[in-house]
Scaffold this motif. Structure first.
Motif, PDB file in Angstrom:
ATOM      1  N   THR A   1     -12.344  28.724 -75.155  1.00  0.00           N
ATOM      2  CA  THR A   1     -11.309  29.710 -74.853  1.00  0.00           C
ATOM      3  C   THR A   1     -11.795  31.098 -75.224  1.00  0.00           C
ATOM      4  O   THR A   1     -12.390  31.293 -76.282  1.00  0.00           O
TER       5      THR A   1
ATOM      6  N   VAL B   1      -4.140  37.732 -74.391  1.00  0.00           N
ATOM      7  CA  VAL B   1      -4.240  36.861 -73.225  1.00  0.00           C
ATOM      8  C   VAL B   1      -5.699  36.493 -73.011  1.00  0.00           C
ATOM      9  O   VAL B   1      -6.605  37.163 -73.491  1.00  0.00           O
TER      10      VAL B   1
ATOM     11  N   GLY C   1      -8.354  33.039 -71.182  1.00  0.00           N
ATOM     12  CA  GLY C   1      -8.504  31.859 -70.351  1.00  0.00           C
ATOM     13  C   GLY C   1      -9.346  30.807 -71.037  1.00  0.00           C
ATOM     14  O   GLY C   1      -9.974  31.062 -72.074  1.00  0.00           O
TER      15      GLY C   1
ATOM     16  N   ALA D   1      -5.204  29.507 -68.071  1.00  0.00           N
ATOM     17  CA  ALA D   1      -4.864  30.782 -68.717  1.00  0.00           C
ATOM     18  C   ALA D   1      -4.217  30.509 -70.066  1.00  0.00           C
ATOM     19  O   ALA D   1      -3.544  29.503 -70.247  1.00  0.00           O
ATOM     20  N   ASP D   2      -4.435  31.426 -71.006  1.00  0.00           N
ATOM     21  CA  ASP D   2      -3.901  31.279 -72.362  1.00  0.00           C
ATOM     22  C   ASP D   2      -3.208  32.555 -72.800  1.00  0.00           C
ATOM     23  O   ASP D   2      -3.562  33.652 -72.355  1.00  0.00           O
TER      24      ASP D   2
ATOM     25  N   ALA E   1      -0.875  27.424 -73.332  1.00  0.00           N
ATOM     26  CA  ALA E   1      -1.882  27.434 -72.267  1.00  0.00           C
ATOM     27  C   ALA E   1      -1.290  26.842 -70.991  1.00  0.00           C
ATOM     28  O   ALA E   1      -0.364  26.034 -71.030  1.00  0.00           O
TER      29      ALA E   1
END
Length: 158
Positions: free
Chosen positions: A63, A84, A86, A112-113, A136
């Motif tokens: 991540t 933010v 990914g 996406a996170d 996520a």
């Protein structure tokens, strides 16, 4: 939609005006439902990049996050942050999710996170601790939202 965009602009503006940095780079361990290593590097006084390599569901996720760090009510060493990013990885699909498939199913995932948390850096001691929540959304592979990824991290800072 206009209110959402305005809120994002205000949050970014506020985070640009606060100097929250207590160190340049920190590396350590992250423990929660997914365990691994974390490295956080400040690119300026209030923005950091964080990388996480974590194991979960019989696989590995990598991540990358862009974070905004802010002072927490003028408390020395205490900050709060949000960001933010990914992830990409591979994991075994949970049996309860694919009950109709026999045996193990391995799936690559990309998604996406988000992250929000608090961090304390000990004054005069090269250690920081943080507690965060990192939801996520898998967009490719085994798709779905995962809102259960919170963790406690300990980093050596320099």
């Amino acid at each position: 939609m206009k209110k959402f965009i305005l809120s994002i602009v205000i949050l970014i503006s506020l985070s640009l005006s606060v100097n929250a940095q207590n160190y340049q780079t920190g590396i350590g361990i992250r423990g929660g439902l997914s365990n691994g290593i974390t490295i956080k590097h400040f690119i300026n006084s209030f923005n950091a990049l964080e990388g996480i390599v974590a194991a979960r569901w019989g696989g590995v996720l990598i991540t990358g996050l862009f974070e905004f760090d802010n002072e927490f009510y003028n408390a020395s060493g205490l900050t709060w942050y949000y960001g933010v990013g990914g992830h990409v990885g591979i994991w075994d699909v949970p049996r309860h999710a694919d009950w109709w498939v026999e045996g193990e199913v391995t799936s690559p995932v990309i998604g996406a996170d988000g992250i929000i948390g608090v961090e304390y850096t000990f004054p005069g001691f090269p250690i920081s601790i943080s507690l965060d929540w990192k939801p996520a959304l898998n967009l490719i592979g085994y798709t779905g939202a995962w809102a259960d990824s919170g963790a406690f991290s300990i980093r050596y800072v320099f």
